[in-house]
Design a protein around this motif. Structure first.
Motif, short mmCIF file in Angstrom:
data_model
loop_
_atom_site.label_atom_id
_atom_site.label_comp_id
_atom_site.label_asym_id
_atom_site.label_seq_id
_atom_site.Cartn_x
_atom_site.Cartn_y
_atom_site.Cartn_z
N LEU A 117 0.55 -0.87 -0.22
CA LEU A 117 -0.14 0.11 -0.31
C LEU A 117 0.57 1.06 -0.17
CD1 LEU A 117 -2.42 -1.18 2.69
CD2 LEU A 117 -3.02 -1.73 -0.03
N SER A 118 1.87 1.08 0.95
CA SER A 118 2.90 2.66 1.28
C SER A 118 3.76 1.84 1.22
CB SER A 118 2.33 3.31 1.93
OG SER A 118 1.88 3.33 3.20
N ASP A 119 4.82 3.33 1.28
CA ASP A 119 6.18 3.05 1.89
C ASP A 119 6.57 4.33 2.33
OD1 ASP A 119 7.07 3.98 -0.82
OD2 ASP A 119 8.32 2.57 -1.09
N GLY A 120 7.65 4.71 3.29
CA GLY A 120 7.98 5.42 4.21
C GLY A 120 9.54 5.55 4.71
N GLU A 121 9.76 6.67 4.95
CA GLU A 121 10.81 6.43 5.59
C GLU A 121 10.75 7.45 7.10
OE1 GLU A 121 14.72 7.90 3.39
OE2 GLU A 121 15.03 5.92 2.29
N ARG A 122 11.32 7.76 8.01
CA ARG A 122 11.67 8.34 9.32
C ARG A 122 12.75 8.53 10.19
NH1 ARG A 122 8.33 4.90 12.55
NH2 ARG A 122 9.83 4.23 13.89
N THR A 182 3.59 -0.73 4.22
CA THR A 182 1.72 -0.67 4.75
C THR A 182 1.89 -1.62 3.59
OG1 THR A 182 2.16 0.82 6.05
CG2 THR A 182 -0.11 -0.07 5.31
N THR A 183 1.48 -3.10 3.90
CA THR A 183 0.50 -4.43 2.89
C THR A 183 -0.64 -4.53 3.47
OG1 THR A 183 3.30 -4.65 2.91
CG2 THR A 183 1.64 -5.90 2.10
N ARG A 184 -1.40 -5.06 2.49
CA ARG A 184 -2.39 -6.36 3.14
C ARG A 184 -2.54 -6.93 2.04
NH1 ARG A 184 -5.87 -2.49 0.80
NH2 ARG A 184 -6.33 -1.55 3.49
N PHE A 185 -2.59 -8.22 3.21
CA PHE A 185 -2.41 -9.87 2.82
C PHE A 185 -3.61 -10.09 2.63
CE2 PHE A 185 1.73 -8.94 4.41
CZ PHE A 185 2.20 -9.80 3.62
N CYS A 191 6.19 -13.06 5.23
CA CYS A 191 6.01 -13.78 3.67
C CYS A 191 7.53 -13.02 3.40
CB CYS A 191 5.53 -13.20 3.44
SG CYS A 191 5.03 -13.08 1.80
N ASP A 192 8.20 -14.19 2.79
CA ASP A 192 9.22 -13.83 2.45
C ASP A 192 10.78 -13.25 3.11
OD1 ASP A 192 8.75 -14.47 -0.43
OD2 ASP A 192 7.88 -11.81 -0.88
N GLY A 193 10.81 -14.52 3.90
CA GLY A 193 11.57 -14.04 5.41
C GLY A 193 11.02 -12.31 6.00
N ARG A 194 10.52 -11.42 5.37
CA ARG A 194 9.98 -10.27 6.57
C ARG A 194 9.07 -11.10 7.29
NH1 ARG A 194 10.73 -6.14 2.48
NH2 ARG A 194 12.73 -6.15 2.87
N SER A 195 9.09 -9.89 8.59
CA SER A 195 8.42 -10.12 9.65
C SER A 195 7.04 -8.57 9.25
CB SER A 195 9.07 -10.46 10.76
OG SER A 195 9.29 -11.69 11.32
N PHE A 196 5.92 -9.78 9.18
CA PHE A 196 4.78 -7.95 9.42
C PHE A 196 4.25 -8.35 9.96
CE2 PHE A 196 6.48 -9.34 5.04
CZ PHE A 196 5.66 -7.72 3.96
N GLU A 197 3.97 -6.80 11.13
CA GLU A 197 3.32 -7.03 12.61
C GLU A 197 2.08 -6.45 12.45
OE1 GLU A 197 3.96 -6.87 15.50
OE2 GLU A 197 6.00 -7.53 14.83
N CYS A 249 -0.91 -5.02 7.15
CA CYS A 249 0.37 -4.84 8.15
C CYS A 249 1.61 -3.94 7.92
CB CYS A 249 0.39 -6.57 7.83
SG CYS A 249 0.17 -8.26 8.39
N SER A 250 2.48 -4.02 8.80
CA SER A 250 3.70 -3.11 8.37
C SER A 250 4.81 -3.70 8.67
CB SER A 250 3.17 -1.71 9.69
OG SER A 250 3.50 -2.24 11.06
N ALA A 251 6.23 -4.24 8.16
CA ALA A 251 7.18 -3.63 8.80
C ALA A 251 8.45 -3.12 7.96
CB ALA A 251 7.61 -5.52 7.29
N ARG A 252 9.26 -3.33 9.14
CA ARG A 252 10.67 -2.65 8.63
C ARG A 252 11.58 -3.50 8.01
NH1 ARG A 252 12.33 0.07 13.08
NH2 ARG A 252 14.28 0.44 12.26
N THR A 253 11.72 -1.92 6.47
CA THR A 253 12.64 -3.00 5.64
C THR A 253 14.39 -2.53 5.98
OG1 THR A 253 11.85 -0.74 4.49
CG2 THR A 253 10.63 -2.90 3.94
N ASP A 254 13.78 -1.67 6.95
CA ASP A 254 16.03 -0.90 6.43
C ASP A 254 16.37 -2.23 6.89
OD1 ASP A 254 14.23 -0.44 9.24
OD2 ASP A 254 15.60 1.18 9.38
N ARG A 255 16.48 -3.34 7.84
CA ARG A 255 16.53 -4.59 8.44
C ARG A 255 16.75 -5.24 7.52
NH1 ARG A 255 13.63 -4.42 14.34
NH2 ARG A 255 14.03 -2.14 14.79
#
Length: 110
Positions: A42-47, A58-61, A80-86, A104-110
């Protein structure tokens, strides 16, 4: 509306309390067998906060609405694909409420 394309295998995980020696800690373990899901980012971002850059997606399953899927809560998470989503939200979707949509959301910088 197009039917979802169930082309991803996801594993639901549930936290269970374990004795860490000094305190109770949560240990994530697989809950049930892997299931088929449709994924839509759905979206991505940096903070930038406290000198740290954190990237997230942010992803919709979409899952078939089964007895197992109806038992999921935001306290669970999925991989999913080795990444953990809250899981941040669960809602019914599709004609006749045939599906569950997990936001769901996941950190993509780890």
């Amino acid at each position: 509306m197009r039917a979802p394309r169930f082309d991803r295998r996801v594993q639901i995980q549930r936290a269970t309390p374990a004795d860490g020696g000094f305190a109770s800690v949560e240990v994530w373990a697989d809950h049930g067998a892997p299931i088929w899901a449709a994924r839509a980012d759905l979206s991505d971002g940096e903070r930038w906060q406290a000198a740290e850059v954190a990237a997230s997606v942010t992803t919709r399953f979409t899952l078939h609405r089964t007895a197992f899927a109806r038992g999921l809560t935001p306290k669970d998470r999925l991989t999913c694909d080795g990444r953990s989503f809250e899981i941040s939200g669960i809602k019914e979707g599709g004609a006749g409420r045939r599906f569950l949509e997990l936001t769901c959301s996941a950190r993509t910088d780890r």
